[in-house]
Enzyme design. Structure first.
Site, short mmCIF file in Angstrom:
data_model
loop_
_atom_site.label_atom_id
_atom_site.label_comp_id
_atom_site.label_asym_id
_atom_site.label_seq_id
_atom_site.Cartn_x
_atom_site.Cartn_y
_atom_site.Cartn_z
N ASP A 12 -8.05 -5.12 -0.63
CA ASP A 12 -8.50 -5.69 -1.90
C ASP A 12 -8.28 -7.19 -1.99
O ASP A 12 -8.97 -7.90 -2.71
CB ASP A 12 -7.77 -5.00 -3.05
N HIS A 26 0.85 -1.20 0.00
CA HIS A 26 0.00 0.00 0.00
C HIS A 26 0.88 1.24 0.00
O HIS A 26 1.95 1.25 0.58
CB HIS A 26 -0.90 0.01 1.25
C1 SDX Z 1 -5.88 0.53 -3.12
O1 SDX Z 1 -4.29 4.98 -1.97
C2 SDX Z 1 -5.24 4.32 -1.46
O2 SDX Z 1 -5.74 4.59 -0.42
C3 SDX Z 1 -5.74 3.19 -2.29
C4 SDX Z 1 -6.76 2.28 -1.64
C5 SDX Z 1 -8.03 3.01 -1.40
O3 SDX Z 1 -8.77 2.59 -0.52
O4 SDX Z 1 -8.33 3.94 -2.18
O5 SDX Z 1 -6.26 1.78 -0.43
C6 SDX Z 1 -7.09 1.10 -2.51
O6 SDX Z 1 -5.56 0.94 -4.19
C7 SDX Z 1 -5.07 -0.50 -2.35
C8 SDX Z 1 -3.78 -0.92 -3.11
C9 SDX Z 1 -4.25 -1.93 -4.15
N1 SDX Z 1 -3.16 -2.22 -5.11
C10 SDX Z 1 -2.62 -3.44 -5.14
O7 SDX Z 1 -2.85 -4.34 -4.35
C11 SDX Z 1 -1.69 -3.65 -6.32
C12 SDX Z 1 -0.42 -4.31 -5.82
N2 SDX Z 1 0.26 -3.35 -4.94
C13 SDX Z 1 1.32 -2.58 -5.57
O8 SDX Z 1 1.04 -2.15 -6.87
C14 SDX Z 1 1.87 -1.54 -4.60
O9 SDX Z 1 1.96 -2.10 -3.36
C15 SDX Z 1 1.20 -0.22 -4.47
C16 SDX Z 1 0.99 0.48 -5.78
C17 SDX Z 1 -0.11 -0.37 -3.78
C18 SDX Z 1 2.16 0.61 -3.64
O10 SDX Z 1 3.33 0.67 -4.40
P1 SDX Z 1 4.59 1.46 -3.86
O11 SDX Z 1 4.20 2.81 -3.34
O12 SDX Z 1 5.68 1.38 -4.88
O13 SDX Z 1 4.97 0.57 -2.61
P2 SDX Z 1 6.26 0.77 -1.83
O14 SDX Z 1 6.96 2.03 -2.20
O15 SDX Z 1 5.88 0.59 -0.40
O16 SDX Z 1 7.17 -0.46 -2.36
C19 SDX Z 1 8.21 -0.90 -1.54
C20 SDX Z 1 8.88 -2.02 -2.30
C21 SDX Z 1 9.30 -1.65 -3.72
O17 SDX Z 1 10.38 -2.52 -4.01
P3 SDX Z 1 11.90 -1.97 -3.78
O18 SDX Z 1 12.12 -0.87 -4.78
O19 SDX Z 1 11.98 -1.49 -2.33
O20 SDX Z 1 12.79 -3.19 -4.04
O21 SDX Z 1 7.98 -3.13 -2.46
C22 SDX Z 1 7.76 -3.37 -3.84
C23 SDX Z 1 8.14 -2.11 -4.58
O22 SDX Z 1 8.53 -2.44 -5.90
N3 SDX Z 1 6.35 -3.70 -3.97
C24 SDX Z 1 5.88 -4.87 -4.37
C25 SDX Z 1 4.49 -4.76 -4.27
N4 SDX Z 1 4.16 -3.54 -3.81
C26 SDX Z 1 5.33 -2.87 -3.64
N5 SDX Z 1 6.49 -5.99 -4.82
C27 SDX Z 1 5.68 -7.02 -5.14
N6 SDX Z 1 4.33 -7.00 -5.03
C28 SDX Z 1 3.71 -5.89 -4.61
N7 SDX Z 1 2.38 -5.87 -4.52
#
Ligand code: SDX
Length: 396
Positions: free
Chosen positions: A331, A273
């Protein structure tokens, strides 16, 4: 480095908006709607009370709740002309494409509630949108199935009516199960608002131009569709189906290796998230509902749900995910509950949009109600070419 100063690209995506509606503490895993913890709202209130809270800044008294619910109930039907919009779509059109079109089209029927700067218009359009979203989502589903639309029944609850319009047919009335009705009502509460997420910011920016409320909400629907945002529940279920097709729990190790390989581009959908760097409090509540629904339907042994449990276990124990704080988000579980209820995967985000409509409206009205508001104009930091003269064509 732009030649002027170094900047953090993340800054531009998190410029602050002032709001009194929803508070999130990502580190503590806290979510409050108008000061009330989401855990207490999910336990002691229903979605109609939550809508009243978000729109009017406080929980309703018993008589206010009855009056508000009745007002919503009496606006659940849509103009009969709306069905002709649907006929323009292919039967296999994605429900979010249909919903984006239908919500925008509502503005052509309700001229008494299109002036976003008129408080009465804002109030009427709010009730109409909250009331009609379930009808529109169910119509999109029935259209895709080639089944007749089911008219809303005023004797049913908000969630019960949605189940009836989705799964009832003229030949067989739908028996609303209290467990599924309660599960759906909780999904609506947990998805109602979430401060300045991507789709809410879209609704605010769109509404700031003075466009009508229906158009601003249609913009939110379009943004929510994305797999990184509201489309995550659909993407999470598709991910589970893909792993299942590749061999299920036995193959989970191979899938996790792909996720850990940055070059694969494979993400664990339904995990992580932008704000919660602790557990998403909604996920805990959704997990509880998930277990109740699976037990009620005798689905605990379903291979897909066992696969989901195995993935959850890995994300909570494997260092790669723990270090990155990639906990299951709302989700992940809401997709599992919706599948158990019988809602098709492609409709999950439509259900999310249905629930989030009240949050979008509350945020939009908060902005428009502020006499200081102006049309949104996000700034940019220019990183392109310095000024230069155009060379003649034969010298390029
Ligand atoms: C919603 O904003 C909101 O409030 C949204 C929401 C709402 O109610 O409106 O909560 C609803 O959208 C929930 C999120 C739903 N999305 C997903 O489940 C899709 C999968 N999640 C990812 O796309 C991701 O976690 C995000 C987009 C949600 C967040 O991405 P970020 O901001 O890049 O996460 P981060 O910076 O904390 O990432 C840290 C690390 C990174 O790797 P490194 O560069 O440190 O090596 O974790 C990795 C990211 O690449 N990473 C993941 C991951 N999410 C982050 N790796 C694998 N799988 C994932 N899901």
């Amino acid at each position: 480095q732009t030649g002027m100063f170094t900047y953090d690209p993340g800054f531009l995506s998190t410029a602050a908006t002032q709001s009194a509606i929803t508070y999130i503490d990502g580190d503590k895993g806290e979510l409050l709607y108008r000061g009330y913890p989401i855990e207490q709202l999910a336990l002691h209130c229903d979605f109609m009370e939550t809508c009243h809270l978000l729109l009017y800044a406080d929980l309703p008294t018993a008589s206010q709740k009855e009056q508000f619910s009745k007002l919503v109930t009496n606006h659940t039907m849509v103009n009969e002309q709306m069905q002709f919009f649907l006929r323009g779509f292919r039967r296999d059109a994605h429900p979010m494409a249909v919903l984006t079109g239908l919500v925008g089209a509502l503005s052509s029927f309700y001229h008494d509630s299109t002036d976003i700067n008129n408080p009465q218009h804002r109030e009427i359009s709010a009730i109409r949108l909250i009331a009609k979203m379930p009808t529109l989502v169910a119509m999109a589903y029935k259209y895709s199935m080639g089944q007749p639309y089911m008219y809303p029944q005023n004797r049913l609850s908000y969630a019960g009516n949605f189940l009836h319009m989705m799964f009832g047919t003229p030949c067989e009335p739908y028996q609303v199960s209290p467990v599924l009705e309660h599960a759906l009502d909780r999904i609506f509460i947990l998805h109602a608002d979430h401060e300045q997420n991507a789709s809410t910011s879209t609704v605010r920016l769109c509404g700031s131009s003075g466009t009508n409320p229906f158009a601003a909400i249609a913009a939110g629907v379009a943004c929510l569709w994305g797999p990184a945002h509201g489309g995550a529940n659909e993407a999470a279920l598709n991910m589970l189906h893909d792993i299942q097709a590749q061999g299920g729990v036995e193959k989970i190790g191979e899938f996790i290796r792909q996720v850990k390989d940055k070059n694969s581009g494979v993400k664990l959908m339904g995990f992580g998230h932008r704000v919660y760097k602790n557990y998403d409090p909604r996920a805990k509540l959704m997990q509880e509902t998930c277990n109740q629904v699976l037990a009620e339907l005798g689905l605990e042994k379903d291979p897909l749900f066992k696969l989901a449990k195995a993935l959850e276990k890995i994300a909570l124990e494997d260092d790669y995910f723990v270090q990155r704080k990639l906990y299951p988000n709302v989700d992940f579980y809401s997709g599992i509950v919706q599948r158990a209820i019988g809602i098709p995967v492609k409709l999950f985000t439509g259900v999310f949009a249905l629930a989030r409509t009240v949050g979008w409206i509350a945020q939009l009205n908060e902005m428009i109600g502020d006499p200081e508001y102006k049309i949104g104009r996000p700034r940019q930091l220019f990183t392109g070419a310095e000024r230069r003269d155009v060379p003649p064509l034969d010298q390029r």
